[in-house]
Design a protein around this motif. Structure first.
Motif, PDB file in Angstrom:
ATOM      1  N   VAL A  26       0.844  -1.180   0.000  1.00  0.00           N
ATOM      2  CA  VAL A  26       0.000   0.000   0.000  1.00  0.00           C
ATOM      3  C   VAL A  26       0.887   1.240   0.000  1.00  0.00           C
ATOM      4  CG1 VAL A  26      -1.689   1.284   1.369  1.00  0.00           C
ATOM      5  CG2 VAL A  26      -1.816  -1.197   1.236  1.00  0.00           C
ATOM      6  N   ASP A  27       0.560   2.176  -0.888  1.00  0.00           N
ATOM      7  CA  ASP A  27       1.258   3.467  -0.941  1.00  0.00           C
ATOM      8  C   ASP A  27       2.623   3.439  -1.607  1.00  0.00           C
ATOM      9  OD1 ASP A  27      -0.771   4.937   0.017  1.00  0.00           O
ATOM     10  OD2 ASP A  27       0.015   5.162   2.051  1.00  0.00           O
ATOM     11  N   GLY A  29       2.911   3.272  -4.674  1.00  0.00           N
ATOM     12  CA  GLY A  29       2.685   4.107  -5.855  1.00  0.00           C
ATOM     13  C   GLY A  29       2.177   3.382  -7.088  1.00  0.00           C
ATOM     14  N   LYS A  30       1.520   2.237  -6.889  1.00  0.00           N
ATOM     15  CA  LYS A  30       1.025   1.476  -8.042  1.00  0.00           C
ATOM     16  C   LYS A  30       0.022   2.273  -8.874  1.00  0.00           C
ATOM     17  CE  LYS A  30      -0.603  -2.068  -5.997  1.00  0.00           C
ATOM     18  NZ  LYS A  30      -0.304  -1.532  -4.667  1.00  0.00           N
ATOM     19  N   THR A  32      -0.428   5.474  -9.032  1.00  0.00           N
ATOM     20  CA  THR A  32       0.226   6.606  -9.682  1.00  0.00           C
ATOM     21  C   THR A  32       1.019   6.118 -10.895  1.00  0.00           C
ATOM     22  OG1 THR A  32       0.426   7.609  -7.491  1.00  0.00           O
ATOM     23  CG2 THR A  32       1.718   8.599  -9.253  1.00  0.00           C
ATOM     24  N   ASP A 159      12.566  10.599  -6.472  1.00  0.00           N
ATOM     25  CA  ASP A 159      12.643  12.049  -6.188  1.00  0.00           C
ATOM     26  C   ASP A 159      12.792  12.307  -4.684  1.00  0.00           C
ATOM     27  OD1 ASP A 159       9.874  10.962  -6.446  1.00  0.00           O
ATOM     28  OD2 ASP A 159       9.322  12.875  -5.540  1.00  0.00           O
ATOM     29  N   ALA A 194       7.169   7.810 -10.259  1.00  0.00           N
ATOM     30  CA  ALA A 194       5.861   7.709 -10.926  1.00  0.00           C
ATOM     31  C   ALA A 194       5.162   9.061 -10.881  1.00  0.00           C
ATOM     32  CB  ALA A 194       5.007   6.643 -10.254  1.00  0.00           C
TER      33      ALA A 194
HETATM   34  N1  LIG Z   1       7.166  11.898  -4.168  1.00  0.00           N
HETATM   35  C1  LIG Z   1       6.571  10.886  -4.777  1.00  0.00           C
HETATM   36  N2  LIG Z   1       5.366  10.457  -4.373  1.00  0.00           N
HETATM   37  C2  LIG Z   1       4.787   9.441  -5.038  1.00  0.00           C
HETATM   38  C3  LIG Z   1       5.412   8.815  -6.132  1.00  0.00           C
HETATM   39  N3  LIG Z   1       4.578   7.832  -6.579  1.00  0.00           N
HETATM   40  C4  LIG Z   1       3.487   7.866  -5.788  1.00  0.00           C
HETATM   41  N4  LIG Z   1       3.612   8.840  -4.870  1.00  0.00           N
HETATM   42  C5  LIG Z   1       2.654   9.207  -3.813  1.00  0.00           C
HETATM   43  O1  LIG Z   1       2.519   8.102  -2.923  1.00  0.00           O
HETATM   44  C6  LIG Z   1       1.175   8.015  -2.452  1.00  0.00           C
HETATM   45  C7  LIG Z   1       0.607   6.615  -2.771  1.00  0.00           C
HETATM   46  O2  LIG Z   1       0.500   6.460  -4.147  1.00  0.00           O
HETATM   47  P1  LIG Z   1      -0.571   5.487  -4.813  1.00  0.00           P
HETATM   48  O3  LIG Z   1      -0.312   5.486  -6.268  1.00  0.00           O
HETATM   49  O4  LIG Z   1      -1.940   5.824  -4.363  1.00  0.00           O
HETATM   50  O5  LIG Z   1      -0.107   4.138  -4.134  1.00  0.00           O
HETATM   51  P2  LIG Z   1      -0.675   2.659  -4.334  1.00  0.00           P
HETATM   52  O6  LIG Z   1       0.497   1.767  -4.232  1.00  0.00           O
HETATM   53  O7  LIG Z   1      -1.498   2.575  -5.538  1.00  0.00           O
HETATM   54  O8  LIG Z   1      -1.525   2.532  -3.063  1.00  0.00           O
HETATM   55  P3  LIG Z   1      -2.869   1.719  -2.906  1.00  0.00           P
HETATM   56  O9  LIG Z   1      -3.764   2.185  -4.005  1.00  0.00           O
HETATM   57  O10 LIG Z   1      -3.379   2.141  -1.573  1.00  0.00           O
HETATM   58  O11 LIG Z   1      -2.474   0.283  -3.005  1.00  0.00           O
HETATM   59  C8  LIG Z   1       0.419   9.139  -3.150  1.00  0.00           C
HETATM   60  O12 LIG Z   1       0.364  10.233  -2.272  1.00  0.00           O
HETATM   61  C9  LIG Z   1       1.274   9.466  -4.359  1.00  0.00           C
HETATM   62  O13 LIG Z   1       1.143  10.782  -4.799  1.00  0.00           O
HETATM   63  C10 LIG Z   1       6.706   9.279  -6.555  1.00  0.00           C
HETATM   64  O14 LIG Z   1       7.315   8.798  -7.498  1.00  0.00           O
HETATM   65  N5  LIG Z   1       7.226  10.307  -5.827  1.00  0.00           N
END
Ligand SMILES: Nc1nc2c(ncn2[C@@H]2O[C@H](COP(=O)(O)OP(=O)(O)OP(=O)(O)O)[C@@H](O)[C@H]2O)c(=O)[nH]1
Length: 422
Positions: A26-27, A29-30, A32, A159, A194
């Motif tokens: 979780v989180d 960034g999948k 994104t 980043d 991402a």
């Molecule tokens: N600084 C930064 N933040 C990122 C990056 N990729 C994702 N995020 C942030 O990380 C957080 C989680 O991103 P998601 O894409 O929602 O993550 P996920 O893995 O899909 O999470 P779930 O949908 O809960 O499984 C968000 O606030 C994004 O904006 C990145 O490359 N750099």
């Protein structure tokens, strides 16, 4: 950031399809990442892009909220009861893609097994700040077990670590050490952001020390083994097509190639016959190959029905009423225990099964095998099954289709286990 719709390229027909699964905690960034891939490869429709810009502007975000695209998809998914994996199609001028987005939380093992079992490639996403976690290791182990042919280690959020090469190197080295014990043959590590788009579709100027491809370039270029068409011929029969003067045995070729004139073996009868024609909805083929759907006409009058198999006579599958298999247990209702009665769905055949015994459980982060009396939700272990009728199967490591099966609860019809035949 350019968002002009008229820049949308005219897509040439993609000459191949790559199925890939994304896995991450979780989180990591999948969402994104998937949003970024779709956005930067200009795979979004005008109205999706407009909606995205509007919603991001309303929130006062400077960056587009790319995760929203996949979250929308997840909302759709949540309306369904049993589907935990959302599939998303997109294409570039070079290739078509199907993404299996496997959610990171709670039931991740079950979801990853579902999403990755048909994938050509798995992307394991890691947050650069956290490095490898227990989940990253689990994802790698599952990809190995499921024999996903290729793996990308995407080190995200570069980043947030100043795009530092040592962070990336540290994570890739640790990953290489861990995966050396696994059956993973092709691993590519890519440092990405991402959120900003670095090395996702376009190569990043922020990481000059990295001279490899962007993630999309890699996905476009990576060779997809012509999976299936290389193995021995297997056609699990779905049904018999009968019209006056016509009888064909229809199904999707699981592996191998079949041409008119060749001999096939029919299971369970053990009878052989010559192939008269391999038909499709568009006419006869010179040769049919996996994963095409075909109807096969035979020279002899054999009684062929659903659940039977036509196969290469030289190296036929096993006809098995007892199976030893690795199982990922997916039911939250009850653990898997010896004596449990279930249905085994194997290719086009469904048979009654009873769990004859439970062997070892795989401790997934240490790769230790420990004795087990039962398997709980998301646990993986070896079991013995006794079947009421035989199935025609190969070891999973040799054939992902005829070596794979699912266990279904007889009364709820829920899928409760993924089976990899040993
Ligand atoms: N600084 C930064 N933040 C990122 C990056 N990729 C994702 N995020 C942030 O990380 C957080 C989680 O991103 P998601 O894409 O929602 O993550 P996920 O893995 O899909 O999470 P779930 O949908 O809960 O499984 C968000 O606030 C994004 O904006 C990145 O490359 N750099």
């Amino acid at each position: 950031m350019s968002t002009a719709i008229d820049e949308q390229p005219v897509f040439a027909p993609a000459d191949s399809l790559l199925r890939f699964a994304t896995a991450g905690a979780v989180d990591d960034g999948k969402s994104t990442l998937i949003g970024r891939l779709l956005h930067d490869s200009k795979s979004l429709l005008a109205d999706q892009l407009e909606q995205l810009e509007l919603a991001s502007a309303e929130r006062g975000d400077e960056q587009l909220d790319l995760a929203m695209l996949t979250d929308g998809l997840r909302a759709e998914r949540e309306q369904g009861i049993t589907i935990d994996v959302a599939h998303r199609y997109f294409e570039t001028a070079r290739r078509a893609f199907i993404i299996a987005d496997t959610p990171g939380h709670a039931q991740y093992t079950r979801n990853m097994v579902t999403g990755a079992s048909t994938a050509d490639l798995a992307i394991v996403l890691v947050d650069a700040r956290n490095g490898l976690t227990e989940q990253s290791r689990r994802h790698a182990v599952l990809a190995g077990l499921l024999r996903v042919p290729r793996l990308v280690l995407a080190v995200n959020k570069m980043d947030l670590v100043d795009f530092g090469e040592p962070v990336f190197r540290g994570i890739t080295e640790e990953f290489a050490e861990f995966t050396a014990q696994l059956d993973l043959r092709d691993i590519t590590a890519i440092p990405i952001s991402a959120l900003r788009g670095d090395n996702v579709v376009h190569r990043s100027a922020a990481m000059p020390w990295y001279d490899g491809p962007s993630l999309l370039e890699h996905l476009e270029e990576v060779e997809v083994a012509e999976e299936g068409s290389t193995g021995d011929f297997r056609l699990p029969v779905q049904c018999t097509l009968r019209t006056p003067g016509y009888r064909g045995y229809a199904g999707q070729i699981a592996s191998g190639v079949l041409a008119p004139g060749e001999e096939v073996l029919h299971l369970p009868s053990g009878l052989r016959s010559r192939v008269v024609a391999v038909d499709t909805a568009d006419g006869e083929l010179d040769r049919g190959r996996a994963p095409q759907s075909v109807a096969v006409r035979l020279a002899d009058d054999i009684d062929v029905g659903r659940g039977d198999m036509l196969c290469a006579p030289g190296n036929a599958p096993a006809v098995a009423e007892e199976l030893t298999a690795t199982v990922c247990w997916m039911s939250a209702r009850a653990a898997l225990e010896p004596g449990r009665r279930l249905l085994l769905k194997h290719t086009t055949r469904t048979v009654k099964a009873v769990v004859a015994g439970i062997g070892d459980r795989l401790e997934i982060t240490t790769l230790e095998r420990v004795p087990a009396e039962r398997l709980e939700l998301n646990e993986i272990g070896e079991i013995d099954l006794r079947l009421a009728q035989p199935v025609f199967c190969d070891p999973y490591r040799e054939n992902r289709t005829t070596g794979g099966a699912v266990l279904v609860d007889e009364s709820t019809h829920e899928t409760v286990g993924a089976v990899l035949i040993s």
